[in-house]
Design a protein around this motif. Structure first.
Motif, short mmCIF file in Angstrom:
data_model
loop_
_atom_site.label_atom_id
_atom_site.label_comp_id
_atom_site.label_asym_id
_atom_site.label_seq_id
_atom_site.Cartn_x
_atom_site.Cartn_y
_atom_site.Cartn_z
N VAL A 178 0.86 -1.19 0.00
CA VAL A 178 0.00 0.00 0.00
C VAL A 178 0.89 1.24 0.00
CG1 VAL A 178 -1.90 -1.16 1.17
CG2 VAL A 178 -0.19 0.05 2.51
N LEU A 179 0.35 2.34 -0.45
CA LEU A 179 1.07 3.60 -0.47
C LEU A 179 1.40 4.01 0.97
CD1 LEU A 179 2.04 5.90 -2.39
CD2 LEU A 179 -0.13 7.03 -1.89
N PRO A 180 2.68 4.15 1.32
CA PRO A 180 3.03 4.51 2.70
C PRO A 180 2.62 5.95 3.01
CG PRO A 180 5.01 4.36 1.35
CD PRO A 180 3.85 3.95 0.49
N GLU A 181 2.56 6.27 4.30
CA GLU A 181 2.19 7.62 4.72
C GLU A 181 3.23 8.65 4.32
OE1 GLU A 181 1.01 8.05 8.78
OE2 GLU A 181 -0.14 6.19 8.73
N GLY A 217 11.78 9.55 -3.89
CA GLY A 217 10.63 8.99 -4.60
C GLY A 217 10.31 7.57 -4.17
N LEU A 218 9.26 7.04 -4.76
CA LEU A 218 8.75 5.71 -4.42
C LEU A 218 8.31 5.00 -5.69
CD1 LEU A 218 7.57 3.66 -2.24
CD2 LEU A 218 5.46 4.97 -2.46
N ILE A 219 8.61 3.71 -5.79
CA ILE A 219 8.14 2.88 -6.89
C ILE A 219 7.44 1.68 -6.26
CG2 ILE A 219 8.78 1.47 -8.88
CD1 ILE A 219 11.43 3.11 -8.95
N PRO A 253 -3.84 15.10 -5.18
CA PRO A 253 -3.90 16.07 -4.08
C PRO A 253 -3.95 15.36 -2.72
CG PRO A 253 -6.03 15.92 -5.18
CD PRO A 253 -5.08 15.04 -5.94
N ILE A 254 -3.23 15.91 -1.75
CA ILE A 254 -3.21 15.39 -0.38
C ILE A 254 -3.66 16.52 0.52
CG2 ILE A 254 -1.78 14.42 1.46
CD1 ILE A 254 -2.07 12.57 -0.93
N LEU A 277 1.04 14.97 -4.51
CA LEU A 277 1.95 13.94 -4.99
C LEU A 277 1.97 13.97 -6.51
CD1 LEU A 277 0.82 10.91 -2.78
CD2 LEU A 277 2.76 12.43 -2.39
N LYS A 278 3.13 13.91 -7.08
CA LYS A 278 3.25 13.76 -8.54
C LYS A 278 3.44 12.27 -8.77
CE LYS A 278 5.42 15.65 -12.62
NZ LYS A 278 4.21 16.12 -13.24
#
Length: 140
Positions: A28-31, A37-39, A115-116, A122-123
């Motif tokens: 899951v997308l972490p907080e 960045g994240l993949i 949007p957060i 987040l892009k």
């Protein structure tokens, strides 16, 4: 014993590990998103195989997905573009993932801003990676 599908996906995940971004598989997308960045590798769908009968082989065009996410204030677009380019370079360096599949072909990223509430947006982008591989059976 791992299936061919899982072996190929694990090799793709391992191929992305040396990148600066945190690389996860089916998480899951972490907080918190790291500054680099994240993949997130999503296993995706193998689709309907083409079948050859002599010898019996199943030829897949498996569509895995890479969710690429960057959250940084200044330089967010630059960090994002650098990460996308690094993914391309990593995949181009070994299109067969060490001989585990016939070919690896990334498609162009589908970008989106997420949007957060109370934070910088987040892009993100989804990059479909088509993995061409052959198995001896649909569950092999």
């Amino acid at each position: 014993m791992a299936t061919t599908r899982d072996t190929v996906l694990a090799a793709l995940h391992a191929r992305l590990q040396p990148l600066a971004a945190l690389t996860l598989r089916d998480e899951v997308l972490p907080e918190r998103i790291p500054a680099s960045g994240l993949i997130i590798l999503r296993d995706g769908q193998p689709g309907e195989p083409e079948v050859t009968l002599s010898p019996l082989r199943y030829h897949y065009r498996h569509r895995a997905e890479l969710e690429v996410v960057v959250q940084a204030g200044t330089g967010r677009a630059s960090t994002f573009d650098t990460l996308i380019a690094a993914i391309g370079t990593a995949l181009e360096a070994d299109r067969t993932l060490g001989g585990l599949c016939d070919w690896v072909e990334p498609e162009a990223p589908a970008s989106v801003d997420l949007p957060i509430e109370g934070a910088a947006a987040l892009k993100a982008a989804v990059i479909t990676v088509v993995l061409h591989y052959t198995t001896t059976g649909p569950l092999a």
